[in-house]
Write an enzyme that holds these catalytic residues in place. Sequence first.
Site, PDB file in Angstrom:
ATOM      1  CE  LYS A   1     -16.050  16.528  -5.558  1.00  0.00           C
ATOM      2  NZ  LYS A   1     -17.048  17.048  -6.508  1.00  0.00           N
TER       3      LYS A   1
ATOM      4  NE  ARG B   1     -12.359  17.856  -7.229  1.00  0.00           N
ATOM      5  CZ  ARG B   1     -11.805  16.847  -7.896  1.00  0.00           C
ATOM      6  NH1 ARG B   1     -10.645  16.347  -7.495  1.00  0.00           N
ATOM      7  NH2 ARG B   1     -12.397  16.325  -8.962  1.00  0.00           N
TER       8      ARG B   1
ATOM      9  CG  HIS C   1     -13.456  16.343 -14.251  1.00  0.00           C
ATOM     10  ND1 HIS C   1     -13.543  17.318 -15.220  1.00  0.00           N
ATOM     11  CD2 HIS C   1     -13.578  16.993 -13.060  1.00  0.00           C
ATOM     12  CE1 HIS C   1     -13.709  18.498 -14.637  1.00  0.00           C
ATOM     13  NE2 HIS C   1     -13.733  18.323 -13.332  1.00  0.00           N
TER      14      HIS C   1
ATOM     15  CE1 TYR D   1     -13.944  24.516 -16.504  1.00  0.00           C
ATOM     16  CE2 TYR D   1     -13.816  22.129 -16.572  1.00  0.00           C
ATOM     17  CZ  TYR D   1     -13.885  23.302 -15.852  1.00  0.00           C
ATOM     18  OH  TYR D   1     -13.904  23.264 -14.487  1.00  0.00           O
TER      19      TYR D   1
ATOM     20  CG  HIS E   1     -15.050  25.061  -7.873  1.00  0.00           C
ATOM     21  ND1 HIS E   1     -14.319  23.927  -7.581  1.00  0.00           N
ATOM     22  CD2 HIS E   1     -15.962  24.682  -8.798  1.00  0.00           C
ATOM     23  CE1 HIS E   1     -14.776  22.916  -8.293  1.00  0.00           C
ATOM     24  NE2 HIS E   1     -15.771  23.344  -9.041  1.00  0.00           N
TER      25      HIS E   1
ATOM     26  NE  ARG F   1     -11.642  21.403  -9.846  1.00  0.00           N
ATOM     27  CZ  ARG F   1     -10.959  20.296 -10.127  1.00  0.00           C
ATOM     28  NH1 ARG F   1      -9.650  20.281  -9.996  1.00  0.00           N
ATOM     29  NH2 ARG F   1     -11.580  19.207 -10.547  1.00  0.00           N
TER      30      ARG F   1
END
Length: 295
Positions: free
Chosen positions: A170, A146, A261, A270, A235, A238
Amino acid sequence: MAEDRALVDRFLDMLAAEAGASRNTLLAYRNDLTAAAATLPSLGQADAKQIGQLGPAWSELSPSTVARRSAALRRFYGFLHEEGLRRDDPSSSLPRPATERPLPRILAPHEVDAMFAAVEDLASSGRPLALRNHALLELLYGSGLRATELVSLPRGALRTGQPFLILRGKGAKERLVPISDRAFAAVEKWLPHVPAKSAYLFPGGKAHLSRVRLFQLVREMAALAGIAPDRVSPHVLRHAFATHLLAGGADLRVLQALLGHADIATTQIYTHVDTGRLVELVNARHPLATRSASS
């Protein structure tokens, strides 16, 4: 109320200064917060029960509008809580409408190759900033970092003989991130140009390179490769990392771990990007693929 307006102004100042939010983004946040304030006795002091009444009040709005307003309030109350302006964060009571996630924007492999070719050509000159940009691109696309994770990397984050690093991303969750030989080589060429007193691998201003500056640099790299700058961002790279790995046969659970995630449902977006590859994979790898239809 004047108190609510002051809180909103303070929140928007933070978005502009720390997140580099554009004028249009700030205006959109202000509009959504103002609309919510019209329904609440007090925007800044609303409790969980009052926040919970927003769902019925917004029943005639489209799911996307409700989702956007909820997101604005969630970030607003998170800010108030973090700044100590209120003791709790009531945003868990906000409505969460079911909305379709948009497909991520990505670049084709040949476009990524073109970016690398242009950046590597400049880096061959040995100029410090060109070496820095090459290292940034290698880590963005090669490891799926990120933007915040990348710009805040400590100076000694990459260690010789250790083909990975441990990141706190995150939600303060740690994950293992692979570092390619290419990225190591690019960083090693850049390191001698990092000031000895810098705590960060990519210094800038009084601390590290800002996310806004990284965004600008990535767009400049895209332009060098003849790619429309508005198609590219950190992003997007990414997303390209994830999509190209999946197309190459990567396991979805592995991809989830690499991207950090919390929910695999986030990673599953995806699978919609390269459906042709997935059909091909089933036809080639499924046990029934070798059996004839008449068997």
